[in-house]
Enzyme design. Sequence first.
Site, short mmCIF file in Angstrom:
data_model
loop_
_atom_site.label_atom_id
_atom_site.label_comp_id
_atom_site.label_asym_id
_atom_site.label_seq_id
_atom_site.Cartn_x
_atom_site.Cartn_y
_atom_site.Cartn_z
CB SER A 43 -0.97 -0.04 1.17
OG SER A 43 -2.08 0.79 0.94
CG ASP A 158 -4.37 -2.08 0.93
OD1 ASP A 158 -3.35 -2.65 1.35
OD2 ASP A 158 -4.57 -0.86 1.07
#
Length: 292
Positions: A43, A158
């Site tokens: 991320s 993610d």
Amino acid sequence: MAKKNEAIGIALGSGGARGLAHVGVLEVLLERGVKPEFVAGTSMGALVGAAYAAGRFDALREAVAGLDVADAASLFIDFEIGGAGLVKGEKVMAFFEKIVPDAPIESLPIPFAAMATDIATGEAFLMSRGRLHHALRASISIPGVFTPVRRGNRLLVDGGVSSPVPVEAARDLGARRVLAVNVDGGPPCPYSTHRLPTVVNKAIGLGERVRDKIREELGRRTKPTRMGLVEMLMKTTRICEDRIAQWEIERSAPDWLLQPAVGDIPTLDFSRIDDAIQAGRDAASALVDAGL
């Protein structure tokens, strides 16, 4: 203590605005002559790590130094109504492209991997080949916020959902010893500078702007609640990622672990960029002073 000529890798964890502590960590390491030879990121850690691996870390620092809170919020006003996420992510990636041009991951000067999650299986998905920006866009796809990314037969979200502190990914790249940076579970930040006064930041706050825009797009009027949709998603995701991060750290046993004091910085509070960076610098300085 690290040995001379030892292949050190760094694993940069997920955390949104808290992940800008990675900038401070890398600043100190480079100032002290510690240059990680392998980088894995999840991320925000993937975005910062990619800039370092591409030789564009200075460009990233300059961009972050000049980032206005309103500009940061506007990157998320990029809606996909009716899809699997609220935000398309095109503005975020366009901003990042000005810092790091797209390229094959395998062509970067420093070996790099970004982590995502296969939403169908729940498995962590390591991306060390292919287009850099495609991998980064998948790695930052916070469930419910960003639309997921298709890669072959996989639908990716993610990486923080499955590998928020990618220590094993750094080892897979070739690192003999790994420094892990976890920005999900640290203590509260001792700094509170805010790039804009708190009242102004609230007036243009991302959560409120996103909520209002969604209402406008849907043509609905909803009663205000104490916690908006975006804030609820962020808090829920963070609880999960924090627990997974603790498990991952225990299982992978990094050689060094940094947990910068950014624990109270909300995932999307980009008014505290300077606080996060300084907390990262503090943590890295203490580690180097202790004999990294």
